[in-house]
Design a protein around this motif. Structure first.
Motif, PDB file in Angstrom:
ATOM      1  N   ALA A 102      11.928  14.259   8.293  1.00  0.00           N
ATOM      2  CA  ALA A 102      12.727  13.076   7.958  1.00  0.00           C
ATOM      3  C   ALA A 102      12.687  12.840   6.456  1.00  0.00           C
ATOM      4  N   LEU A 103      13.786  12.287   5.945  1.00  0.00           N
ATOM      5  CA  LEU A 103      13.861  11.866   4.549  1.00  0.00           C
ATOM      6  C   LEU A 103      13.611  10.365   4.482  1.00  0.00           C
ATOM      7  N   ASP A 104      12.723   9.960   3.609  1.00  0.00           N
ATOM      8  CA  ASP A 104      12.342   8.553   3.496  1.00  0.00           C
ATOM      9  C   ASP A 104      13.208   7.876   2.441  1.00  0.00           C
ATOM     10  N   GLY A 105      14.072   6.981   2.900  1.00  0.00           N
ATOM     11  CA  GLY A 105      14.915   6.211   1.997  1.00  0.00           C
ATOM     12  C   GLY A 105      14.676   4.724   2.094  1.00  0.00           C
ATOM     13  N   LYS A 106      13.613   4.321   2.781  1.00  0.00           N
ATOM     14  CA  LYS A 106      13.350   2.896   2.983  1.00  0.00           C
ATOM     15  C   LYS A 106      12.519   2.347   1.827  1.00  0.00           C
ATOM     16  N   HIS A 107      13.222   2.173   0.704  1.00  0.00           N
ATOM     17  CA  HIS A 107      12.601   1.602  -0.484  1.00  0.00           C
ATOM     18  C   HIS A 107      13.724   1.048  -1.346  1.00  0.00           C
ATOM     19  N   PRO A 108      13.434   0.190  -2.297  1.00  0.00           N
ATOM     20  CA  PRO A 108      14.489  -0.347  -3.166  1.00  0.00           C
ATOM     21  C   PRO A 108      15.200   0.771  -3.921  1.00  0.00           C
ATOM     22  N   PHE A 109      16.449   0.509  -4.259  1.00  0.00           N
ATOM     23  CA  PHE A 109      17.224   1.502  -4.996  1.00  0.00           C
ATOM     24  C   PHE A 109      16.521   1.837  -6.306  1.00  0.00           C
ATOM     25  N   GLY A 110      16.374   3.134  -6.565  1.00  0.00           N
ATOM     26  CA  GLY A 110      15.710   3.575  -7.785  1.00  0.00           C
ATOM     27  C   GLY A 110      14.225   3.816  -7.622  1.00  0.00           C
ATOM     28  N   ALA A 111      13.630   3.271  -6.555  1.00  0.00           N
ATOM     29  CA  ALA A 111      12.205   3.501  -6.298  1.00  0.00           C
ATOM     30  C   ALA A 111      12.036   4.809  -5.538  1.00  0.00           C
ATOM     31  N   CYS A 112      10.793   5.235  -5.377  1.00  0.00           N
ATOM     32  CA  CYS A 112      10.560   6.459  -4.614  1.00  0.00           C
ATOM     33  C   CYS A 112       9.301   6.329  -3.774  1.00  0.00           C
ATOM     34  N   HIS A 113       9.281   7.129  -2.710  1.00  0.00           N
ATOM     35  CA  HIS A 113       8.084   7.258  -1.885  1.00  0.00           C
ATOM     36  C   HIS A 113       7.205   8.306  -2.543  1.00  0.00           C
ATOM     37  N   HIS A 114       6.058   7.893  -3.065  1.00  0.00           N
ATOM     38  CA  HIS A 114       5.258   8.750  -3.942  1.00  0.00           C
ATOM     39  C   HIS A 114       3.886   9.078  -3.370  1.00  0.00           C
ATOM     40  N   GLN A 115       3.565   8.584  -2.173  1.00  0.00           N
ATOM     41  CA  GLN A 115       2.277   8.895  -1.561  1.00  0.00           C
ATOM     42  C   GLN A 115       2.165  10.388  -1.276  1.00  0.00           C
ATOM     43  N   LYS A 116       0.922  10.893  -1.313  1.00  0.00           N
ATOM     44  CA  LYS A 116       0.665  12.309  -1.044  1.00  0.00           C
ATOM     45  C   LYS A 116      -0.519  12.381  -0.083  1.00  0.00           C
ATOM     46  N   ILE A 117      -0.205  12.330   1.217  1.00  0.00           N
ATOM     47  CA  ILE A 117      -1.230  12.243   2.258  1.00  0.00           C
ATOM     48  C   ILE A 117      -0.953  13.315   3.312  1.00  0.00           C
ATOM     49  N   ILE A 118      -1.994  13.989   3.760  1.00  0.00           N
ATOM     50  CA  ILE A 118      -1.898  14.909   4.890  1.00  0.00           C
ATOM     51  C   ILE A 118      -3.050  14.596   5.829  1.00  0.00           C
ATOM     52  N   VAL A 119      -2.732  14.404   7.121  1.00  0.00           N
ATOM     53  CA  VAL A 119      -3.746  14.043   8.110  1.00  0.00           C
ATOM     54  C   VAL A 119      -3.621  14.978   9.304  1.00  0.00           C
ATOM     55  N   ALA A 120      -4.747  15.536   9.747  1.00  0.00           N
ATOM     56  CA  ALA A 120      -4.778  16.437  10.898  1.00  0.00           C
ATOM     57  C   ALA A 120      -5.601  15.812  12.017  1.00  0.00           C
ATOM     58  N   ASP A 121      -4.958  15.609  13.183  1.00  0.00           N
ATOM     59  CA  ASP A 121      -5.638  15.151  14.401  1.00  0.00           C
ATOM     60  C   ASP A 121      -6.493  13.905  14.180  1.00  0.00           C
ATOM     61  N   LYS A 122      -6.041  13.001  13.334  1.00  0.00           N
ATOM     62  CA  LYS A 122      -6.757  11.776  12.964  1.00  0.00           C
ATOM     63  C   LYS A 122      -8.228  12.048  12.610  1.00  0.00           C
ATOM     64  N   SER A 123      -8.516  13.300  12.243  1.00  0.00           N
ATOM     65  CA  SER A 123      -9.892  13.724  11.987  1.00  0.00           C
ATOM     66  C   SER A 123     -10.151  14.083  10.539  1.00  0.00           C
ATOM     67  N   PHE A 124      -9.116  14.551   9.847  1.00  0.00           N
ATOM     68  CA  PHE A 124      -9.274  15.049   8.481  1.00  0.00           C
ATOM     69  C   PHE A 124      -8.076  14.586   7.675  1.00  0.00           C
ATOM     70  N   ALA A 125      -8.308  14.217   6.405  1.00  0.00           N
ATOM     71  CA  ALA A 125      -7.197  13.772   5.556  1.00  0.00           C
ATOM     72  C   ALA A 125      -7.391  14.235   4.122  1.00  0.00           C
ATOM     73  N   PHE A 126      -6.267  14.622   3.505  1.00  0.00           N
ATOM     74  CA  PHE A 126      -6.171  14.758   2.056  1.00  0.00           C
ATOM     75  C   PHE A 126      -5.455  13.522   1.528  1.00  0.00           C
ATOM     76  N   CYS A 127      -5.903  12.997   0.399  1.00  0.00           N
ATOM     77  CA  CYS A 127      -5.197  11.900  -0.265  1.00  0.00           C
ATOM     78  C   CYS A 127      -5.444  12.019  -1.760  1.00  0.00           C
ATOM     79  N   GLY A 128      -4.355  12.104  -2.530  1.00  0.00           N
ATOM     80  CA  GLY A 128      -4.520  12.228  -3.970  1.00  0.00           C
ATOM     81  C   GLY A 128      -3.208  12.460  -4.671  1.00  0.00           C
ATOM     82  N   GLY A 129      -3.197  13.434  -5.596  1.00  0.00           N
ATOM     83  CA  GLY A 129      -2.029  13.597  -6.449  1.00  0.00           C
ATOM     84  C   GLY A 129      -1.261  14.883  -6.273  1.00  0.00           C
TER      85      GLY A 129
END
Length: 512
Positions: A136-163
């Motif tokens: 899916a493409l995320d467009g639910k933000h104000p015009f000109g803004a962006c979805h900038h989170q960088k998260i990966i989660v596997a089986d609610k057990s492991f997550a990457f979060c950063g840049g």
């Protein structure tokens, strides 16, 4: 490896304030701090291969055609683990091997405009892959803004979060070698050296990041995902060193006001609280340096009698000329303000270079305050990250050995020395600035002072209007903001385009 102590829990509880400077403060069963893309992409493959039920990939951009392990493909395009090296084909192969696995990929819709060629690879994944890969493409933000989170989660057990984004131009080694044949684009052109940072964690902290990711998916698509009903699994990539266990990790967000939801600026509050408590050293790595509130806070500390050292690592220049004129004109103004406030010669700003004196692009987003606070995430030191884009950061309070070791590791990488050599020099010199000065060569791998360039007419216009660095201030008014709004530019462009087309049609009709 650092193990948690009751005292560290107490210090975290005293500093983190859920609902103001963070969202939650869950415990990470295991924690790793990941520097640069070579380590990250190798670990990411191992994590994805271990997922069995749910894989959430939430990011600014995903490029399904890049190789995760550059230079390691066989003649069939497979990596040493026997699966395809390209991201898209790798995900398809993993899903085929895990019959209960569903993959959810959420990408900012504006990334398609920035790099339209990547849309084709995205569509091919959506059309030709398993029906258990959801895109899916995320467009639910104000015009000109962006979805900038960088998260990966596997089986609610492991997550990457950063840049680090799973896209082109993010892979590099910590050596940032000149002319590295593996650091090339899909078109075969060489890519510049790139420095980046993320985190890896398990336990309740990973579960919380999974909850946040599902909420973002629901907001973007309207579909509510049910988390896996199985117990959390023991997922950990064997190439990542566990640096702490049972450690409190604060999760902080930026979310712009949208659909009657108020502005969330927990990250901004976390930055300001961190700067306020600094005693000796504030160390920052960021892509930009333009946010007014943070610069105000840094100036206030520099002008105080007990000013801490403030060391900022930035890229030499932005990724393109337009961005450089806008954002680095603003950075030049911020540097001038900081230098004017610096009464005790406590401020430095550098860009790193490799052994061939080539600039290394800094994409990492890190703040380290004394031996007390470590802050890593997706947010830059610009106004967009404080109150316009969607961001997610994590932070640790206490655990002095972990925090100091990580700061020393980052600076030793930039200076081309071992962490032990940097730590020894720091102990001898007694200050981070003095240690950098003692280890920093004039040529080759090291840090170079950033000297702002003169503003061009275009740069002054872009900086004055803050066209590239918008933000909201009011918590409930989705129209509140500062500067020339992107919608004004879009409306003007649309009007110009309509007038141009009308003129062409009129001339064509007249010729008839």
């Amino acid at each position: 490896m650092i193990q948690n102590s009751h005292g560290d829990d107490n210090s975290a509880a005293a500093f983190f304030d859920p609902g103001r400077n963070c969202w939650r403060v869950p415990t990470a069963g295991r924690l790793a701090l990941v520097i640069d893309g070579e380590l990250y992409f190798a670990a990411l493959r191992r994590v994805i291969r271990q997922a069995r039920r749910e894989l959430l990939l939430i990011g600014w951009d995903f490029d399904f055609e890049i190789e995760m392990l550059p230079g390691e493909s066989d003649e069939d395009g497979n990596a040493p683990d026997g699966l395809p090296n390209q991201v898209g084909a790798f995900l398809e192969a993993v899903v085929e091997q895990a019959p209960d696995l569903h993959v959810y990929i959420l990408k900012w819709n504006g990334a398609v405009i920035i790099a339209p060629g990547r849309l084709l690879s995205s569509v091919s994944v959506l059309v030709s892959s398993s029906d258990r890969i959801h895109f899916a493409l995320d467009g639910k933000h104000p015009f000109g803004a962006c979805h900038h989170q960088k998260i990966i989660v596997a089986d609610k057990s492991f997550a990457f979060c950063g840049g680090i984004d799973v896209t082109e131009n993010r892979w590099d080694t910590s050596e940032h070698l000149p002319d590295d044949a593996r650091r090339i684009g899909k078109d075969g052109a060489p890519l510049a050296p790139w420095h980046d940072v993320t985190t890896a964690m398990t336990g309740p902290a990973a579960e919380a990041l999974g909850e946040l990711s599902r909420a973002r998916w629901a907001r973007a698509t309207g579909e509510t995902l049910t988390p896996p009903d199985a117990a959390a699994r023991d997922i950990w990539p064997d190439n990542l060193k566990v640096e702490a266990t049972q450690i409190k990790v604060a999760i902080a967000r930026t979310e712009p006001p949208y659909d009657s939801e108020p502005l969330i600026n927990e990250i901004e509050c976390l930055f300001l609280d961190s700067i306020s408590m600094a005693r000796e050293t504030i160390y920052i790595e960021s892509q930009y340096l333009t946010t007014k509130t943070v610069c105000d806070a840094l100036c206030a500390r520099l002008s105080a009698d007990d000013a801490p050292e403030i060391i900022i690592i930035n890229p030499e220049a932005a990724l393109n000329g337009f961005e450089d004129k806008s954002m680095h004109a603003l950075r030049g103004r911020a540097i001038s303000r900081l230098q004017a406030a610096d009464r005790s010669d406590r401020f430095r700003i550098f860009n790193p270079v490799n052994s061939a004196d080539e600039p290394i692009y800094v994409h990492a987003k890190v703040m380290i305050v004394d031996d007390t606070l470590l802050h890593i995430g997706s947010s830059n030191l610009n106004d967009r990250s404080m109150g316009f884009d969607t961001e997610c950061d994590v932070a640790i309070h206490g655990h002095a050995d972990l925090i100091c070791d990580f700061r020393d590791k980052l600076l030793s990488e930039h200076l081309g020395v071992s962490p032990e050599h940097f730590a020894e020099t720091l102990r001898r010199e007694g200050s981070v600035i003095a240690a950098i000065a003692g280890l920093n060569p004039r040529q080759g791998r090291g840090l170079r002072p950033i000297v702002p360039s003169s503003e061009t007419v275009m740069g002054k216009l872009l900086a004055d209007t803050r066209l590239m660095d918008q933000r909201y201030f009011d918590r409930h008014d989705s129209k509140a903001g500062e500067g020339l709004r992107p919608r004004h530019i879009a409306m003007a462009a649309a009007g110009f385009a309509a007038a141009y087309v009308a003129d062409k049609l009129w001339k064509h009709w007249r010729r008839k």
